[in-house]
Design a protein around this motif. Structure first.
Motif, PDB file in Angstrom:
ATOM      1  N   GLU A 127     -35.323-123.359  21.250  1.00 24.17           N
ATOM      2  CA  GLU A 127     -35.706-121.968  21.459  1.00 24.17           C
ATOM      3  C   GLU A 127     -34.637-121.242  22.278  1.00 24.17           C
ATOM      4  O   GLU A 127     -34.296-120.096  22.006  1.00 24.17           O
ATOM      5  CB  GLU A 127     -37.046-121.878  22.195  1.00 24.17           C
ATOM      6  N   ILE A 158     -43.842-129.549  12.296  1.00 27.76           N
ATOM      7  CA  ILE A 158     -43.555-129.805  13.707  1.00 27.76           C
ATOM      8  C   ILE A 158     -44.733-130.485  14.392  1.00 27.76           C
ATOM      9  O   ILE A 158     -44.550-131.433  15.148  1.00 27.76           O
ATOM     10  CB  ILE A 158     -43.176-128.495  14.420  1.00 27.76           C
ATOM     11  N   LEU A 169     -45.393-127.582  21.531  1.00 26.36           N
ATOM     12  CA  LEU A 169     -44.644-126.563  20.792  1.00 26.36           C
ATOM     13  C   LEU A 169     -44.787-125.207  21.476  1.00 26.36           C
ATOM     14  O   LEU A 169     -43.816-124.486  21.687  1.00 26.36           O
ATOM     15  CB  LEU A 169     -45.161-126.494  19.348  1.00 26.36           C
ATOM     16  N   ASN A 229     -43.954-119.260   8.085  1.00 32.54           N
ATOM     17  CA  ASN A 229     -43.013-120.170   7.417  1.00 32.54           C
ATOM     18  C   ASN A 229     -43.650-121.487   7.041  1.00 32.54           C
ATOM     19  O   ASN A 229     -43.074-122.264   6.303  1.00 32.54           O
ATOM     20  CB  ASN A 229     -41.878-120.534   8.382  1.00 32.54           C
ATOM     21  N   ARG A 230     -44.753-121.781   7.663  1.00 32.10           N
ATOM     22  CA  ARG A 230     -45.456-123.056   7.462  1.00 32.10           C
ATOM     23  C   ARG A 230     -44.668-124.220   8.041  1.00 32.10           C
ATOM     24  O   ARG A 230     -44.929-125.369   7.701  1.00 32.10           O
ATOM     25  CB  ARG A 230     -45.690-123.328   5.980  1.00 32.10           C
ATOM     26  N   ILE A 231     -43.685-123.919   8.876  1.00 35.70           N
ATOM     27  CA  ILE A 231     -42.954-125.038   9.462  1.00 35.70           C
ATOM     28  C   ILE A 231     -43.806-125.721  10.505  1.00 35.70           C
ATOM     29  O   ILE A 231     -43.601-126.873  10.875  1.00 35.70           O
ATOM     30  CB  ILE A 231     -41.624-124.568  10.088  1.00 35.70           C
ATOM     31  N   GLU A 244     -46.671-126.996  10.441  1.00 40.88           N
ATOM     32  CA  GLU A 244     -47.342-128.239  10.064  1.00 40.88           C
ATOM     33  C   GLU A 244     -46.380-129.431  10.183  1.00 40.88           C
ATOM     34  O   GLU A 244     -46.780-130.521  10.566  1.00 40.88           O
ATOM     35  CB  GLU A 244     -47.893-128.119   8.644  1.00 40.88           C
ATOM     36  N   GLU A 250     -43.660-116.357  13.122  1.00 45.13           N
ATOM     37  CA  GLU A 250     -42.665-116.859  12.177  1.00 45.13           C
ATOM     38  C   GLU A 250     -43.000-118.288  11.777  1.00 45.13           C
ATOM     39  O   GLU A 250     -43.013-118.639  10.604  1.00 45.13           O
ATOM     40  CB  GLU A 250     -41.273-116.808  12.816  1.00 45.13           C
ATOM     41  N   GLU A 251     -43.290-119.119  12.790  1.00 47.43           N
ATOM     42  CA  GLU A 251     -43.577-120.518  12.499  1.00 47.43           C
ATOM     43  C   GLU A 251     -44.825-120.666  11.653  1.00 47.43           C
ATOM     44  O   GLU A 251     -44.896-121.526  10.775  1.00 47.43           O
ATOM     45  CB  GLU A 251     -43.724-121.310  13.808  1.00 47.43           C
TER      46      GLU A 251
END
Lengths: 452, 305
Positions: free
Chosen positions: A11, A221, A230, A215-217, A219, A211-212
């Motif tokens: 980050e 992470i 997170l 973006n579906r990122i 899941e 954003e996360e």
């Protein structure tokens, strides 16, 4: 813990390494300086625009006596032209028409006709000119009537101009030269900076979470790290970005002040001037001093200004600034992260954000009041309620606040922040995996009690 | 010895029952197909395995021991709805995800180099993700899933978004991973790919497991005793000769050969049927209709509904 560190690093580095970060960090102070000085500059230019005012003087007292100003010029007209001019104000050369009645001495009343509403400059100038002339005239008559010799001179001599110098007594009994204006300036700047930082970096947290989620990122992470890791990694990472920016500003301003001090000793007034303007761009306090300044002895004033700056305990202010910034930011950004995790769409986001931003904006609104009366009960309460205290207490600190009040305020804020993070973590870990439907407040409440 | 066990797991979300008393046993080295209609509870089950969420009741065992927090390093998960940071460079991003999975930076770099070379995508390292096509992004994500050499891999619809060539490449990689000892849970709606790569399937519908077994056993269980016969001879003669135990479903005559589809009722033996036909016509070919997984899926789910 290790996970939080990895997330923190991402980050922090992805943002600090961006070119736009460095550019914005340097440009923001310049932008603020611009916002402060451009209107003033435009105002001085505008006042040079000439407004012609036709004067119909039925009392015959004022002919030739009314003085023009930069923005207002008087033109005396014969009474028989009055109606003609009055009716054609839209098209003729006159900006306004001043009608002075015959009995103005008794009625104390004049009328201004204009096509557009007359501006404040012109109105004030007319007001002052007529008041001055009438006062002079009446005083002259009075002096003549009572017949006391030198009365005029004696009256003049009673006019007094007092200068109030303020000293702040430290706990050690040593007085330091203080300045109410400077304390106000520093308080205002500190409060506003906190507001800005909390708002900007809180929104960044919010956007990051959105954003996360979109973006579906997320899941991916959270199959490697816990949701709370997170969230905290992101919040702390962005706090570090904010602190980095703050640090850069301190170094910039510190460098400029040091530079100013050395310039004063070289006694090069042209350079001092330049320096002063640079300083103003970075320090709103300087701007305040500038207002009261006579252009002839800038250098002398600059020395005085630096002396007063030395009287301010910057270490104390910076330490508390950091504490209040961090706690205030953690409080707001964790709530923003919770909201961002719970909703899918921008529109829903705004609905949930409103209750969070209201106290923040409220703090800025009462700031003006607090700065006039930093000891008042509004100031007291607002600097203890956790949602406003980061901003309001920072406004109060340059005026001097008892240490126990600061301690209580920080304790309340820290406890609330802790609670907010706990709540946010619970909402976040459920919300981040929910797609498709807009949750109600009631549902958010239910998420708090979910086991996992 | 089972490698992964799910025992009597139930889970509900605010009034919605996502899983009811589901038990699944997965053996080491298996490709385990997790099937079910949309909303059946597959994703919830996968999330429980990944410890993203915890079951309300029941237990999960990994390699004989209760699932614990550290086990996430032994699991790789490719979610159905996948995504990466759009504005982050491919290399940095892969490193980040690898480190989150517990790899050191140096190990991650070494392994990434191997995979990037294998997929011939070294040139993407410094590109932002959004500069890549969707299929390319999927490749990157696949690498991130398998990079830490997990013992258990979970692929949720891995082939969606891939062109046939890349889908085939991916299938080979998945089979390679199994060769190298990984156990794979494979969730998909694409039944032909299930038949191609799964050893074992479980079907979940409306939160319950309704079917579980080796893929051949499942198909065997759902076959309907229906046969396709190609023969030479008279249909009328044949029709009269077949008893009431044999139902003719379809008949088709061409110039050279005749085709017949029959169902053997009451479960007689294959030979009975074959002999009955062979006595009256010349059999050219004789095939039993084995249901496809697609047919099994539709039939089982419909029966359950």
């Amino acid at each position: 813990m290790n996970k939080i560190w990895i997330i923190f690093k991402r980050e922090y580095l992805t943002r600090v390494k961006k070119k736009s970060f460095l550019i914005l960090t340097i440009l923001t102070p310049l932008l603020f300086a611009g916002i402060m000085f451009v209107p003033g500059y435009l105002a001085t230019r505008e006042s040079q625009e000439e407004h012609k005012v036709a004067v119909c003087d039925r009392s015959a007292i004022f002919l030739g006596e009314l003085k023009d100003s930069k923005s207002t010029c008087f033109y005396f007209i014969p009474e028989d032209e009055f109606n003609n001019i009055k009716e054609n104000l839209k098209t003729n050369e006159y900006y306004a028409l001043l009608d002075i009645p015959q009995n103005v001495l008794n009625s104390k009343r004049v009328i201004v006709y204009s096509h557009k509403q007359v501006n404040l400059d012109v109105k004030n100038h007319i007001d002052r000119q007529i008041e001055r002339l009438l006062e002079d005239k009446q005083r002259a008559e009075l002096v003549e009537r009572v017949g006391i010799p030198d009365l005029e001179e004696q009256l003049q001599a009673t006019k007094t101009n007092i200068s109030v110098e303020t000293f702040k007594m430290g706990d050690d009994g040593v007085g330091k030269k203080g300045s109410t204006e400077i304390a106000m300036g520093v308080g205002y700047a500190a409060g506003f900076l906190i507001y800005m930082f909390v708002f900007i970096y809180g929104s960044m947290v919010m956007r990051g979470v959105t954003e996360e989620k979109q973006n579906r990122i997320v899941e991916v992470i959270i199959s490697s790290a816990k949701p709370v890791q997170l969230m905290m990694g992101k919040i702390i990472g962005l706090a570090a970005v904010g602190l980095t920016q703050f640090l850069i500003w301190i170094i910039l301003v510190g460098g400029i002040i040091l530079g100013a001090q050395s310039m004063v000793s070289t006694e090069d007034s042209s350079q001092t001037l330049e320096n002063q303007s640079v300083m103003m761009t970075d320090n709103p306090v300087a701007a305040q001093v500038m207002d009261n300044m006579d252009a002839d002895n800038i250098e002398q004033l600059l020395e005085k200004f630096l002396e007063i700056l030395e009287g301010i305990d910057f270490t104390q202010i910076i330490v508390f600034f950091l504490i209040y910034f961090l706690l205030g930011y953690l409080l707001y950004s964790s709530l923003m992260a919770a909201v961002a995790s719970a909703v899918d769409s921008e529109e829903d986001m705004n609905q949930f954000m409103l209750p969070i931003t209201v106290p923040l904006i409220g703090a800025i609104i009462i700031l003006a009041n607090v700065i006039k009366n930093p000891e008042g009960s509004l100031a007291f309460w607002a600097s203890h309620i956790p949602f406003t205290s980061p901003i309001i207490m920072m406004v109060r600190i340059p005026f001097g606040v008892p240490w126990y009040e600061i301690l209580i305020s920080i304790s309340i804020l820290a406890a609330s922040t802790f609670g907010a993070i706990w709540m946010a973590a619970k909402i976040y870990r459920t919300g981040i995996l929910m797609y498709g439907k807009k949750p109600s407040w009631k549902e958010l409440g239910k998420w708090l009690s979910y086991r996992n | 010895m089972d490698f992964f066990n799910i025992k009597n797991v139930s889970k509900s979300y605010s009034g919605h029952q996502a899983l009811t008393d589901v038990s699944i046993d997965i053996k080491k080295g298996q490709v385990f197909g997790l099937l079910g209609p949309n909303g059946a509870g597959k994703t919830t089950l996968i999330r429980i395995i990944n410890q993203i969420t915890a079951p309300d009741s029941g237990s999960v065992f990994f390699d004989g021991k209760p699932l614990k927090a550290d086990d996430i390093y032994r699991i790789g998960y490719l979610p159905e709805e996948r995504g990466l940071y759009k504005k982050m460079k491919v290399g940095e991003q892969s490193l980040y995800l690898a480190q989150l999975k517990g790899l050191s930076r140096r190990d991650a770099l070494r392994k990434l180099k191997y995979w990037f070379e294998k997929f011939e995508i070294q040139g993407w390292w410094d590109k932002k993700l959004m500069e890549l096509s969707k299929g390319m992004q999927q490749k990157v994500q696949f690498i991130c899933t398998v990079l830490h050499e997990p013992q258990l891999l979970i692929f949720d619809e891995p082939f969606s978004g891939f062109d046939p060539i890349n889908a085939n490449l991916l299938k080979q990689e998945i089979l390679n991973l199994r060769e190298n000892g990984a156990t794979i849970i494979f969730s998909t709606h694409n039944m032909s790919s299930v038949e191609e790569i799964c050893d074992h399937v479980a079907l979940i519908n409306k939160s319950r497991k309704i079917l579980d077994g080796n893929i051949f056993d499942v198909k065997e269980k759902y076959k309907t005793n229906t046969f396709d016969v190609v023969y030479k001879g008279s249909f009328v003669k044949l029709e009269n000769a077949l008893g009431a135990n044999i139902q003719i479903l379809q008949h088709n005559e061409t110039d050279r050969v005749n085709e017949l589809t029959v169902r053997h009722l009451n479960g007689g033996s294959h030979n009975d049927l074959l002999m009955a036909i062979a006595a009256n016509a010349e059999v050219l070919s004789y095939t039993e209709q084995i249901p496809s997984m697609n047919e099994v899926f539709i039939r089982v789910v419909n029966e359950n509904n």
